[in-house]
Design a protein around this motif. Structure first.
Motif, short mmCIF file in Angstrom:
data_model
loop_
_atom_site.label_atom_id
_atom_site.label_comp_id
_atom_site.label_asym_id
_atom_site.label_seq_id
_atom_site.Cartn_x
_atom_site.Cartn_y
_atom_site.Cartn_z
N UNK A 83 79.38 -2.21 113.49
CA UNK A 83 78.72 -0.91 113.51
C UNK A 83 77.42 -0.96 112.69
N UNK A 84 76.29 -0.73 113.36
CA UNK A 84 75.00 -0.77 112.66
C UNK A 84 74.83 0.48 111.80
N UNK A 85 75.50 1.55 112.20
CA UNK A 85 75.42 2.82 111.45
C UNK A 85 76.73 2.94 110.66
N UNK A 86 76.84 2.16 109.57
CA UNK A 86 78.15 2.03 108.93
C UNK A 86 78.49 3.21 108.04
N UNK A 87 77.48 4.01 107.69
CA UNK A 87 77.75 5.12 106.78
C UNK A 87 77.86 6.45 107.55
N UNK A 88 78.47 7.38 106.91
CA UNK A 88 78.64 8.71 107.49
C UNK A 88 77.30 9.42 107.61
N UNK A 89 77.21 10.39 108.51
CA UNK A 89 75.97 11.15 108.60
C UNK A 89 75.71 11.94 107.32
N UNK A 90 74.43 11.99 106.95
CA UNK A 90 74.01 12.77 105.78
C UNK A 90 73.32 14.03 106.24
N UNK A 91 73.65 15.13 105.61
CA UNK A 91 73.03 16.42 105.94
C UNK A 91 72.68 17.12 104.64
N UNK A 92 71.95 18.23 104.77
CA UNK A 92 71.71 19.05 103.59
C UNK A 92 72.55 20.32 103.75
N UNK A 146 75.27 23.47 89.22
CA UNK A 146 74.65 23.71 90.52
C UNK A 146 75.13 25.08 90.97
N UNK A 147 74.22 25.83 91.52
CA UNK A 147 74.49 27.26 91.71
C UNK A 147 74.43 27.66 93.17
N UNK A 148 75.03 28.80 93.44
CA UNK A 148 75.07 29.35 94.79
C UNK A 148 73.67 29.38 95.37
N UNK A 149 73.57 28.99 96.65
CA UNK A 149 72.28 29.04 97.33
C UNK A 149 71.49 27.75 97.23
N UNK A 150 71.84 26.90 96.24
CA UNK A 150 71.14 25.63 96.08
C UNK A 150 71.43 24.73 97.29
N UNK A 151 70.43 23.91 97.65
CA UNK A 151 70.62 22.99 98.78
C UNK A 151 70.75 21.57 98.23
N UNK A 152 71.79 20.88 98.66
CA UNK A 152 72.06 19.53 98.16
C UNK A 152 72.45 18.63 99.32
N UNK A 153 72.22 17.30 99.16
CA UNK A 153 72.65 16.38 100.21
C UNK A 153 74.18 16.25 100.22
N UNK A 154 74.70 15.99 101.39
CA UNK A 154 76.15 15.80 101.53
C UNK A 154 76.40 14.79 102.63
N UNK A 155 77.56 14.14 102.57
CA UNK A 155 77.99 13.35 103.72
C UNK A 155 79.02 14.18 104.47
N UNK A 156 79.03 14.00 105.78
CA UNK A 156 80.05 14.66 106.61
C UNK A 156 81.12 13.65 106.93
N UNK A 157 82.36 13.99 106.56
CA UNK A 157 83.46 13.07 106.82
C UNK A 157 84.32 13.52 108.00
N UNK A 158 84.02 14.71 108.50
CA UNK A 158 84.80 15.22 109.63
C UNK A 158 83.97 16.24 110.38
N UNK A 159 84.52 16.76 111.47
CA UNK A 159 83.76 17.73 112.27
C UNK A 159 83.51 19.04 111.53
N UNK A 160 82.34 19.63 111.76
CA UNK A 160 81.97 20.91 111.15
C UNK A 160 82.41 22.03 112.07
N UNK A 161 83.07 23.01 111.49
CA UNK A 161 83.56 24.12 112.34
C UNK A 161 82.62 25.32 112.24
#
Ligand code: AMP
Ligand code: MG
Length: 402
Positions: free
Chosen positions: A318-327, A387-402
């Motif tokens: 797998x060339x894309x070995x890491x999980x997708x990153x989102x904000x 870190x406070x409400x409303x702040x935007x931070x990077x995250x990895x997605x490990x499963x489907x977003x509902x």
């Protein structure tokens, strides 16, 4: 104090990624190839469709033919053998998927025709080519239809079968041996004496291995006995591509995994600036690798996710070995430990066009409930304060977003 210098999580992951390689390819029956990664490009040996095929039920006609009524001279069903033909003044009844007769250059839908006494009337204008799938329109001979490294899903399996590939070349799946350690650990079905803990890690890790595409095998459980653990570590690494151990990598008096790995190969790191899972240990043993995962259930699963899973994906090509990153946008203030890079488990939802993250609660490394239901991890830099409400931070997605 640990003899191992603390290295950053980025450094640790880079080391892991530089050590592991894709495993050799093997032939796989296409019927068993779900989720497997192709080890070679797939080139179509043929045109699809191989003949001009009707896309509707109707009549094959000559578009420029203006005869007011035309004689029906053939009936062509799907799978019909032998080529038929029509001339001006004639048409052929034709079904979806059937070969269009020579001479015809359009098919008129049955709904746009009328038939009486074996003669047919076209009730609207006809455009040359309509309702015909030309030869090779779906796939042209010589096209690369699937690339090396593709993880095969339903459409890919269907395409392979369309082209007659009943076997494909895929990267071998890594065999991953899992060993748990600890005097206090008992099998989940055994009685639990005072002070004992049921073995959850071996089963959680084997499940994670399978989810990552690996083949999980159990090496069982070892009490905190240096000789026994050395023997089982050796046995595990000899039987697999990857060994995962749980527990016994901290700085306790009975933590024997690091020495056991040192006896067998090169330990690349034994401490990372990461929460949860600081004592994560990684060793290269010949062509194989071993991860000494921390014993705390959350630490072992999170370090698996962040450091082991990419290794297993790379081994599978797998060339894309890491999980997708989102904000993500934080739904509320987060309570942090603050001392190390933290992967904070969250539930990510799609709200009014934004990804919004809610913490799974107390992030104790013993608290598996902080993993249950999570579909992402917010990446929080050390020293972030609050870190406070409303702040935007990077995250990895490990499963489907509902
Ligand atoms: P260790 O890393 O061996 O010091 O273990 C850290 C914590 O994780 C201790 O509280 C252990 O009881 C717990 N633990 C270790 N191994 C397991 C396991 N296989 N399943 C559940 N908990 C474990
Ligand atoms: Mg232990």
């Amino acid at each position: 104090m640990s003899r191992y210098d603390m290295i950053s999580a980025d450094e640790a992951l880079a080391i892991v990624k530089s050590v592991v390689r894709p495993l050799p390819a093997e032939p796989v029956a296409t019927t068993d190839a779900d989720g497997r990664l192709l080890a070679e490009d797939v080139v179509s040996p043929e045109d699809v469709p191989p003949f001009r095929a009707s896309t509707v039920d109707g009549f094959a006609v000559i578009a420029v033919d203006t005869s007011p009524t035309r004689q029906v001279v053939h009936e062509i069903t799907a799978g019909a053998v032998g080529q038929s033909s029509i001339q001006p003044g004639t048409v052929a009844r034709i079904m979806t998927g059937a070969p269009v007769p020579d001479g015809a250059d359009a098919v008129v839908m049955i709904e746009h025709t009328a038939v009486q006494d074996g003669r047919m009337v076209v009730e609207r204008g006809v455009r040359s080519g309509e309702n015909i799938r030309p030869i090779g329109v779906d796939v042209a001979r010589g096209d690369v239809v699937l690339r090396r490294g593709t993880a095969l899903g339903p459409a890919d399996i269907g395409l392979l079968m369309t082209l007659g590939f009943t076997e494909v070349s895929c990267y071998r799946r890594p065999v991953v041996a899992v060993l748990s350690t600890g005097d206090e650990i008992v099998e989940p079905w055994e009685p639990v004496p005072p002070g004992a803990v049921r073995d959850s890690n071996r089963y959680a890790l084997m499940s994670a291995v399978r989810e990552a595409g690996g083949i999980a095998v159990s090496v069982g459980h070892a009490r905190d006995d240096r000789v026994l653990q050395s023997r089982l570590v050796r046995q595990g690494i000899e039987s697999a591509d990857v060994l995962l151990t749980s527990g016994g990598v901290s700085v306790g008096d009975r933590d024997y995994i690091k020495p056991a790995l040192e006896e067998l190969g090169k330990v690349h790191f034994g401490r990372i600036a990461f929460r949860p899972g600081m004592p994560l240990t990684f060793a290269e043993i010949g062509e194989r690798v071993a991860f000494g995962l921390p014993g705390n259930p959350v630490s072992s699963l999170v370090t698996f996710e962040v450091f082991v899973r990419p290794a297993l994906r790379i081994m599978q090509g797998d060339a894309q070995s890491e999980r997708p990153r989102v904000e993500v946008e934080l739904e509320h203030d987060f309570r942090l430990a603050g001392d190390r890079l933290e992967y904070h488990r969250v539930m990510v939802r799609w709200v009014d066009g934004r990804l919004v993250a809610r913490s799974t609660g107390l992030q104790l490394s013993s608290r598996l409930m902080s993993m249950v239901g999570h579909n992402g991890m917010v990446i929080i830099q050390p020293g972030s304060g609050t870190v406070v409400a409303g702040q935007r931070l990077p995250a990895i997605l490990t499963g489907p977003v509902l």
